[in-house]
Write a protein that holds these residues in place. Sequence first.
Motif, PDB file in Angstrom:
ATOM      1  N   PRO A  17       0.775  -1.256  -0.145  1.00 27.93           N
ATOM      2  CA  PRO A  17      -0.174  -0.120  -0.110  1.00 27.93           C
ATOM      3  C   PRO A  17       0.846   1.249  -0.004  1.00 27.93           C
ATOM      4  O   PRO A  17       1.929   1.367   0.537  1.00 27.93           O
ATOM      5  CB  PRO A  17      -0.836   0.010   1.374  1.00 27.93           C
ATOM      6  N   VAL A  18       0.367   2.328  -0.787  1.00 25.07           N
ATOM      7  CA  VAL A  18       1.067   3.648  -0.668  1.00 25.07           C
ATOM      8  C   VAL A  18       0.564   4.547   0.677  1.00 25.07           C
ATOM      9  O   VAL A  18       1.363   5.092   1.217  1.00 25.07           O
ATOM     10  CB  VAL A  18       0.581   4.258  -1.937  1.00 25.07           C
ATOM     11  N   LEU A  19      -0.611   4.289   0.791  1.00 20.94           N
ATOM     12  CA  LEU A  19      -1.185   5.040   2.272  1.00 20.94           C
ATOM     13  C   LEU A  19      -1.712   4.007   2.912  1.00 20.94           C
ATOM     14  O   LEU A  19      -2.413   2.733   2.787  1.00 20.94           O
ATOM     15  CB  LEU A  19      -2.240   5.634   1.783  1.00 20.94           C
ATOM     16  N   LEU A  20      -1.632   4.177   4.512  1.00 19.89           N
ATOM     17  CA  LEU A  20      -2.163   3.350   5.394  1.00 19.89           C
ATOM     18  C   LEU A  20      -3.276   4.029   6.325  1.00 19.89           C
ATOM     19  O   LEU A  20      -3.048   5.489   6.170  1.00 19.89           O
ATOM     20  CB  LEU A  20      -0.923   2.972   6.425  1.00 19.89           C
ATOM     21  N   THR A  21      -4.048   3.491   6.710  1.00 18.95           N
ATOM     22  CA  THR A  21      -5.322   3.980   7.728  1.00 18.95           C
ATOM     23  C   THR A  21      -4.532   4.275   8.919  1.00 18.95           C
ATOM     24  O   THR A  21      -3.316   3.693   9.080  1.00 18.95           O
ATOM     25  CB  THR A  21      -6.100   3.204   7.989  1.00 18.95           C
ATOM     26  N   VAL A  22      -5.160   4.924   9.723  1.00 20.50           N
ATOM     27  CA  VAL A  22      -4.419   5.452  11.219  1.00 20.50           C
ATOM     28  C   VAL A  22      -4.041   4.077  11.865  1.00 20.50           C
ATOM     29  O   VAL A  22      -3.230   3.721  12.548  1.00 20.50           O
ATOM     30  CB  VAL A  22      -5.167   6.322  11.837  1.00 20.50           C
ATOM     31  N   GLU A  23      -4.882   3.280  11.854  1.00 20.61           N
ATOM     32  CA  GLU A  23      -5.176   1.929  12.506  1.00 20.61           C
ATOM     33  C   GLU A  23      -4.187   1.037  11.940  1.00 20.61           C
ATOM     34  O   GLU A  23      -3.175   0.544  12.904  1.00 20.61           O
ATOM     35  CB  GLU A  23      -6.435   1.099  12.616  1.00 20.61           C
ATOM     36  N   GLU A  24      -3.992   0.949  10.810  1.00 21.67           N
ATOM     37  CA  GLU A  24      -2.524   0.278  10.263  1.00 21.67           C
ATOM     38  C   GLU A  24      -1.312   0.871  10.453  1.00 21.67           C
ATOM     39  O   GLU A  24      -0.400   0.116  10.858  1.00 21.67           O
ATOM     40  CB  GLU A  24      -2.775   0.180   8.718  1.00 21.67           C
ATOM     41  N   ALA A  25      -1.280   2.108  10.490  1.00 21.69           N
ATOM     42  CA  ALA A  25      -0.049   2.907  11.001  1.00 21.69           C
ATOM     43  C   ALA A  25       0.298   2.572  12.639  1.00 21.69           C
ATOM     44  O   ALA A  25       1.434   2.269  13.006  1.00 21.69           O
ATOM     45  CB  ALA A  25      -0.138   4.449  10.731  1.00 21.69           C
ATOM     46  N   ALA A  26      -0.695   2.437  13.229  1.00 17.50           N
ATOM     47  CA  ALA A  26      -0.598   2.159  14.572  1.00 17.50           C
ATOM     48  C   ALA A  26      -0.122   0.663  14.924  1.00 17.50           C
ATOM     49  O   ALA A  26       0.951   0.612  15.653  1.00 17.50           O
ATOM     50  CB  ALA A  26      -1.949   2.410  15.543  1.00 17.50           C
ATOM     51  N   ARG A  27      -0.545  -0.102  13.974  1.00 20.18           N
ATOM     52  CA  ARG A  27      -0.100  -1.580  14.199  1.00 20.18           C
ATOM     53  C   ARG A  27       1.271  -1.834  13.853  1.00 20.18           C
ATOM     54  O   ARG A  27       1.956  -2.460  14.315  1.00 20.18           O
ATOM     55  CB  ARG A  27      -1.107  -2.314  13.264  1.00 20.18           C
ATOM     56  N   GLU A  44       4.629  14.858  14.721  1.00 20.20           N
ATOM     57  CA  GLU A  44       5.621  13.865  14.616  1.00 20.20           C
ATOM     58  C   GLU A  44       5.382  12.778  13.636  1.00 20.20           C
ATOM     59  O   GLU A  44       6.322  12.142  13.148  1.00 20.20           O
ATOM     60  CB  GLU A  44       5.631  13.199  16.212  1.00 20.20           C
ATOM     61  N   LEU A  45       4.214  12.228  13.307  1.00 16.33           N
ATOM     62  CA  LEU A  45       3.955  11.353  12.267  1.00 16.33           C
ATOM     63  C   LEU A  45       3.011  12.059  11.109  1.00 16.33           C
ATOM     64  O   LEU A  45       1.919  12.567  11.358  1.00 16.33           O
ATOM     65  CB  LEU A  45       3.025  10.321  12.963  1.00 16.33           C
ATOM     66  N   GLU A  46       3.670  11.998   9.787  1.00 20.88           N
ATOM     67  CA  GLU A  46       3.131  12.608   8.786  1.00 20.88           C
ATOM     68  C   GLU A  46       1.750  11.993   8.397  1.00 20.88           C
ATOM     69  O   GLU A  46       1.703  10.516   8.431  1.00 20.88           O
ATOM     70  CB  GLU A  46       4.034  12.313   7.574  1.00 20.88           C
ATOM     71  N   SER A  47       0.891  12.677   7.907  1.00 21.88           N
ATOM     72  CA  SER A  47      -0.489  12.163   7.586  1.00 21.88           C
ATOM     73  C   SER A  47      -0.924  13.248   6.610  1.00 21.88           C
ATOM     74  O   SER A  47      -0.534  14.445   6.506  1.00 21.88           O
ATOM     75  CB  SER A  47      -1.440  12.012   8.371  1.00 21.88           C
ATOM     76  N   ILE A  48      -2.030  12.754   5.610  1.00 17.84           N
ATOM     77  CA  ILE A  48      -2.729  13.696   4.762  1.00 17.84           C
ATOM     78  C   ILE A  48      -4.070  13.274   4.852  1.00 17.84           C
ATOM     79  O   ILE A  48      -4.502  12.343   5.148  1.00 17.84           O
ATOM     80  CB  ILE A  48      -2.201  13.271   3.242  1.00 17.84           C
ATOM     81  N   ASP A  49      -4.934  14.471   4.471  1.00 18.76           N
ATOM     82  CA  ASP A  49      -6.303  14.331   4.305  1.00 18.76           C
ATOM     83  C   ASP A  49      -6.643  14.064   2.909  1.00 18.76           C
ATOM     84  O   ASP A  49      -6.181  14.742   1.992  1.00 18.76           O
ATOM     85  CB  ASP A  49      -6.955  15.724   4.866  1.00 18.76           C
ATOM     86  N   VAL A  56      -1.876   7.846   6.181  1.00 25.47           N
ATOM     87  CA  VAL A  56      -0.561   8.054   6.557  1.00 25.47           C
ATOM     88  C   VAL A  56       0.144   7.301   5.698  1.00 25.47           C
ATOM     89  O   VAL A  56      -0.046   6.151   5.213  1.00 25.47           O
ATOM     90  CB  VAL A  56      -0.146   7.225   7.905  1.00 25.47           C
ATOM     91  N   PRO A  57       1.162   8.102   4.945  1.00 24.59           N
ATOM     92  CA  PRO A  57       2.017   7.508   3.979  1.00 24.59           C
ATOM     93  C   PRO A  57       2.843   6.409   4.486  1.00 24.59           C
ATOM     94  O   PRO A  57       3.134   6.214   5.642  1.00 24.59           O
ATOM     95  CB  PRO A  57       2.947   8.600   3.596  1.00 24.59           C
ATOM     96  N   ALA A  58       2.768   5.430   3.492  1.00 21.67           N
ATOM     97  CA  ALA A  58       3.318   3.876   3.996  1.00 21.67           C
ATOM     98  C   ALA A  58       4.822   4.038   4.625  1.00 21.67           C
ATOM     99  O   ALA A  58       5.191   3.258   5.410  1.00 21.67           O
ATOM    100  CB  ALA A  58       3.314   2.981   3.029  1.00 21.67           C
ATOM    101  N   ASP A  59       5.476   5.088   4.140  1.00 19.75           N
ATOM    102  CA  ASP A  59       7.090   5.296   4.769  1.00 19.75           C
ATOM    103  C   ASP A  59       7.107   6.042   5.849  1.00 19.75           C
ATOM    104  O   ASP A  59       8.165   6.390   6.461  1.00 19.75           O
ATOM    105  CB  ASP A  59       7.766   5.579   3.564  1.00 19.75           C
ATOM    106  N   ALA A  60       5.813   6.673   6.313  1.00 16.88           N
ATOM    107  CA  ALA A  60       5.893   7.627   7.679  1.00 16.88           C
ATOM    108  C   ALA A  60       6.211   6.851   8.822  1.00 16.88           C
ATOM    109  O   ALA A  60       6.982   7.639   9.590  1.00 16.88           O
ATOM    110  CB  ALA A  60       4.645   8.284   7.522  1.00 16.88           C
TER     111      ALA A  60
END
Length: 75
Positions: A17-27, A44-49, A56-60
């Motif tokens: 994935p290129v983008l993650l949900t907040v829940e996926e980023a948290a995991r 502190e953690l990059e995200s976009i609307d 959340v970008p996958a590399d963030a």
Amino acid sequence: MDEHRTHAAVAEADPVPVLLTVEEAARCLRIGRTTCFALIRSGELESIDIGRLRRVPADAPAAYLARRRADQKAA
């Protein structure tokens, strides 16, 4: 139906994935959803609307971790 097959083929061809949900980023970070949102709010953690969605970008998560590690080594 052809459009559905096309999307499915693209999803199979690019499983990362290129983008993650907040829940996926948290995991990924092994933290809770609330903590992840706090990191996003603080910048502190990059995200976009995207519309009403927060992604959340996958590399963030890796970039956040790298910054934290560098900060701890400098301290």
